[in-house]
Design a protein around this motif. Structure first.
Motif, PDB file in Angstrom:
ATOM      1  N   ALA A 129      -3.476  67.439  48.822  1.00  0.00           N
ATOM      2  CA  ALA A 129      -2.108  66.982  48.569  1.00  0.00           C
ATOM      3  C   ALA A 129      -1.481  66.399  49.839  1.00  0.00           C
ATOM      4  CB  ALA A 129      -1.253  68.136  48.054  1.00  0.00           C
ATOM      5  N   LEU A 130      -1.713  67.046  50.988  1.00  0.00           N
ATOM      6  CA  LEU A 130      -1.201  66.506  52.256  1.00  0.00           C
ATOM      7  C   LEU A 130      -1.791  65.123  52.520  1.00  0.00           C
ATOM      8  CD1 LEU A 130      -1.371  69.669  54.568  1.00  0.00           C
ATOM      9  CD2 LEU A 130       0.663  68.643  53.550  1.00  0.00           C
ATOM     10  N   MET A 131      -3.074  64.975  52.228  1.00  0.00           N
ATOM     11  CA  MET A 131      -3.718  63.674  52.412  1.00  0.00           C
ATOM     12  C   MET A 131      -3.126  62.623  51.486  1.00  0.00           C
ATOM     13  SD  MET A 131      -7.714  64.825  52.770  1.00  0.00           S
ATOM     14  CE  MET A 131      -8.355  65.496  54.305  1.00  0.00           C
ATOM     15  N   ALA A 132      -2.865  63.025  50.248  1.00  0.00           N
ATOM     16  CA  ALA A 132      -2.300  62.085  49.272  1.00  0.00           C
ATOM     17  C   ALA A 132      -0.896  61.657  49.688  1.00  0.00           C
ATOM     18  CB  ALA A 132      -2.264  62.732  47.888  1.00  0.00           C
ATOM     19  N   LYS A 133      -0.090  62.618  50.136  1.00  0.00           N
ATOM     20  CA  LYS A 133       1.286  62.312  50.518  1.00  0.00           C
ATOM     21  C   LYS A 133       1.331  61.359  51.708  1.00  0.00           C
ATOM     22  CE  LYS A 133       3.213  65.205  47.556  1.00  0.00           C
ATOM     23  NZ  LYS A 133       3.983  64.731  46.386  1.00  0.00           N
ATOM     24  N   ILE A 134       0.474  61.604  52.706  1.00  0.00           N
ATOM     25  CA  ILE A 134       0.524  60.756  53.893  1.00  0.00           C
ATOM     26  C   ILE A 134      -0.102  59.383  53.620  1.00  0.00           C
ATOM     27  CG2 ILE A 134      -1.685  61.312  55.041  1.00  0.00           C
ATOM     28  CD1 ILE A 134       0.120  61.731  57.604  1.00  0.00           C
ATOM     29  N   ASP A 204      -5.945  66.381  62.619  1.00  0.00           N
ATOM     30  CA  ASP A 204      -6.688  65.194  63.044  1.00  0.00           C
ATOM     31  C   ASP A 204      -7.076  64.332  61.844  1.00  0.00           C
ATOM     32  OD1 ASP A 204      -6.538  65.504  65.735  1.00  0.00           O
ATOM     33  OD2 ASP A 204      -8.583  66.197  66.037  1.00  0.00           O
ATOM     34  N   ALA A 205      -7.461  64.993  60.741  1.00  0.00           N
ATOM     35  CA  ALA A 205      -7.818  64.244  59.532  1.00  0.00           C
ATOM     36  C   ALA A 205      -6.609  63.468  59.004  1.00  0.00           C
ATOM     37  CB  ALA A 205      -8.353  65.187  58.459  1.00  0.00           C
ATOM     38  N   LEU A 206      -5.438  64.087  59.010  1.00  0.00           N
ATOM     39  CA  LEU A 206      -4.226  63.410  58.550  1.00  0.00           C
ATOM     40  C   LEU A 206      -3.931  62.200  59.417  1.00  0.00           C
ATOM     41  CD1 LEU A 206      -1.906  66.471  57.741  1.00  0.00           C
ATOM     42  CD2 LEU A 206      -3.119  65.002  56.116  1.00  0.00           C
ATOM     43  N   GLU A 228       2.622  69.082  62.292  1.00  0.00           N
ATOM     44  CA  GLU A 228       2.446  69.810  63.545  1.00  0.00           C
ATOM     45  C   GLU A 228       3.484  70.918  63.681  1.00  0.00           C
ATOM     46  OE1 GLU A 228       2.379  67.388  67.002  1.00  0.00           O
ATOM     47  OE2 GLU A 228       0.312  66.750  66.697  1.00  0.00           O
ATOM     48  N   SER A 229       4.717  70.598  63.320  1.00  0.00           N
ATOM     49  CA  SER A 229       5.797  71.575  63.452  1.00  0.00           C
ATOM     50  C   SER A 229       5.566  72.775  62.555  1.00  0.00           C
ATOM     51  CB  SER A 229       7.137  70.904  63.113  1.00  0.00           C
ATOM     52  OG  SER A 229       8.213  71.802  63.286  1.00  0.00           O
ATOM     53  N   ILE A 230       5.158  72.538  61.316  1.00  0.00           N
ATOM     54  CA  ILE A 230       4.985  73.623  60.346  1.00  0.00           C
ATOM     55  C   ILE A 230       3.728  74.436  60.641  1.00  0.00           C
ATOM     56  CG2 ILE A 230       4.538  74.133  57.905  1.00  0.00           C
ATOM     57  CD1 ILE A 230       6.310  71.672  57.249  1.00  0.00           C
ATOM     58  N   LEU A 231       2.622  73.751  60.974  1.00  0.00           N
ATOM     59  CA  LEU A 231       1.365  74.462  61.210  1.00  0.00           C
ATOM     60  C   LEU A 231       1.339  75.141  62.575  1.00  0.00           C
ATOM     61  CD1 LEU A 231      -1.258  71.998  59.670  1.00  0.00           C
ATOM     62  CD2 LEU A 231      -0.300  74.066  58.669  1.00  0.00           C
ATOM     63  N   GLY A 232       2.267  74.785  63.434  1.00  0.00           N
ATOM     64  CA  GLY A 232       2.389  75.487  64.710  1.00  0.00           C
ATOM     65  C   GLY A 232       1.329  75.153  65.731  1.00  0.00           C
ATOM     66  N   THR A 233       0.721  73.987  65.625  1.00  0.00           N
ATOM     67  CA  THR A 233      -0.261  73.554  66.608  1.00  0.00           C
ATOM     68  C   THR A 233      -0.195  72.039  66.708  1.00  0.00           C
ATOM     69  OG1 THR A 233      -2.581  73.710  67.275  1.00  0.00           O
ATOM     70  CG2 THR A 233      -2.155  73.355  64.940  1.00  0.00           C
ATOM     71  N   ARG A 234      -0.954  71.469  67.616  1.00  0.00           N
ATOM     72  CA  ARG A 234      -0.913  70.024  67.818  1.00  0.00           C
ATOM     73  C   ARG A 234      -2.271  69.420  67.494  1.00  0.00           C
ATOM     74  NH1 ARG A 234       2.363  68.315  73.152  1.00  0.00           N
ATOM     75  NH2 ARG A 234       2.582  66.465  71.866  1.00  0.00           N
ATOM     76  N   GLY A 235      -2.217  68.203  66.926  1.00  0.00           N
ATOM     77  CA  GLY A 235      -3.444  67.477  66.643  1.00  0.00           C
ATOM     78  C   GLY A 235      -3.816  66.614  67.839  1.00  0.00           C
ATOM     79  N   PRO A 236      -4.978  66.831  68.425  1.00  0.00           N
ATOM     80  CA  PRO A 236      -5.363  66.068  69.623  1.00  0.00           C
ATOM     81  C   PRO A 236      -5.296  64.553  69.433  1.00  0.00           C
ATOM     82  CG  PRO A 236      -6.862  67.892  69.268  1.00  0.00           C
ATOM     83  CD  PRO A 236      -5.987  67.832  68.057  1.00  0.00           C
ATOM     84  N   ALA A 237      -5.766  64.071  68.289  1.00  0.00           N
ATOM     85  CA  ALA A 237      -5.782  62.617  68.070  1.00  0.00           C
ATOM     86  C   ALA A 237      -4.366  62.051  68.019  1.00  0.00           C
ATOM     87  CB  ALA A 237      -6.524  62.301  66.771  1.00  0.00           C
ATOM     88  N   PHE A 238      -3.461  62.741  67.331  1.00  0.00           N
ATOM     89  CA  PHE A 238      -2.076  62.274  67.234  1.00  0.00           C
ATOM     90  C   PHE A 238      -1.387  62.377  68.592  1.00  0.00           C
ATOM     91  CE2 PHE A 238       2.378  63.173  65.430  1.00  0.00           C
ATOM     92  CZ  PHE A 238       2.692  61.823  65.412  1.00  0.00           C
TER      93      PHE A 238
END
Length: 329
Positions: A129-134, A204-206, A228-238
């Motif tokens: 669903a996250l993939m579909a939304k983005i 990273d996938a998103l 990032e804010s909700i999951l509480g971590t950062r995506g290296p690629a972003f």
């Protein structure tokens, strides 16, 4: 290779068996026993029938009949006809005899297994669903984005072709679902937030999906910040993209030199548009950006993301005002 008729018959027989098994297995998993001909068969091998307790280990099986005695030859006897669902019942008997388990433990184990299965199904649903939304947030889905989605499902979830088809069905439904992006992100955090490496891979996938068309729209960037804010971590690629973007913005500021105003191209770049964009395209993108950067959408972000979103909205308004005046609409 088997004849098609044989394959079809085997398939129908298997589905029929599963359908007949379901009522017995469902009760067995919920209560630790199943009922057949007014007798209760427990997961530890006990049989309750005729007001007495018998042992399934001592049962004798004949064609279409089962009998079991209690306390020797002259003790009470339980006899059951197996005309109905014989293959199903015999399969359950075989399972019990090979896996005798206290009914309480059996029910608890099945409950935990069901929870894990639901958790796993929910995980796939939330990620897809996250993939579909983005993918759809900027108004269209690029085929390259779909390719990235399929690759992640195949490699990250180890799905076969059938599993991917089912996941794509979830993807298509999620595009139009009223559940917002943050709903699925919060549920993913609640169930899997402690697995930081996994959450990082999702982020990273998103990003890879959002940037698959070689550009990152403001709406996509907002959703990535939310994730990032909700999951509480950062995506290296972003994070790397943001660093490079900030350097690009700094370079543009320096190249502007003493000019008091940005060029048309720079204002279009802020909106994610390129040279030649029509007034209708400009208005359409602006309306979409205003909706996604509405204060109600960004107030849940961490302070640094909220400030970034507010600054982004100022730049968007400035760019739109300039282009509106320039084109006279």
């Amino acid at each position: 290779m088997q004849p098609k008729l044989v394959v079809a018959y085997s398939y129908i027989a298997q589905k029929t068996f599963e359908k007949r098994m379901a009522p017995y297995a469902g009760q067995f998993e919920r209560e630790g026993f199943f009922v057949y001909q007014n007798a209760r068969f427990y997961s530890d091998g006990r049989i309750e029938g005729d007001g007495r307790i018998f042992d399934l280990n001592k049962a004798r099986f004949e064609p279409f009949r089962m009998s079991v005695k209690q306390d020797g030859w002259f003790g009470p006897k339980l006899s059951l006809k197996l005309h109905i669902d014989q293959d199903v019942i015999r399969a359950l008997f075989d399972f019990i005899l090979k896996n005798p388990t206290n009914p309480v433990n059996f029910v608890e184990a099945n409950r935990r297994m069901e929870q894990e299965q639901n958790r796993g199904s929910q995980l796939l649903e939330d990620v897809v669903a996250l993939m579909a939304k983005i993918s759809s947030v900027d108004g269209h889905i690029d085929p390259r984005e779909v390719t990235v989605v399929k690759e992640f499902l195949r490699n990250g979830f180890q799905l076969d072709d059938g599993g991917i088809r089912r996941a794509i069905s979830v993807f298509n439904n999620a595009k139009e679902s009223p559940q917002p992006f943050e709903f699925h992100a919060h549920r993913l955090r609640r169930n899997w937030g402690s697995d930081i490496p996994f959450c990082t891979n999702v982020l990273d996938a998103l990003f890879l999906i959002a940037s698959a068309d070689q550009r990152l729209s403001a709406e996509e960037e907002l959703l990535l910040n939310q994730a990032e804010s909700i999951l509480g971590t950062r995506g290296p690629a972003f994070s790397k993209y943001r660093e490079e973007r900030d350097k690009e913005q700094e370079r543009r500021q320096k190249s502007k030199g003493s000019r008091k105003q940005k060029s048309e191209e720079e204002h279009l770049w802020v909106l994610g548009l390129s040279h030649g964009a029509t007034p209708q395209e400009i208005k359409s993108v602006y309306r979409r950006l205003v909706m996604h950067f509405h204060p109600d959408r960004v107030q849940q972000l961490q302070p640094r993301f909220r400030e970034e979103a507010e600054q982004r909205m100022k730049e968007i308004n400035e760019a739109y005002g300039y282009l509106k005046k320039l084109h006279g609409f």
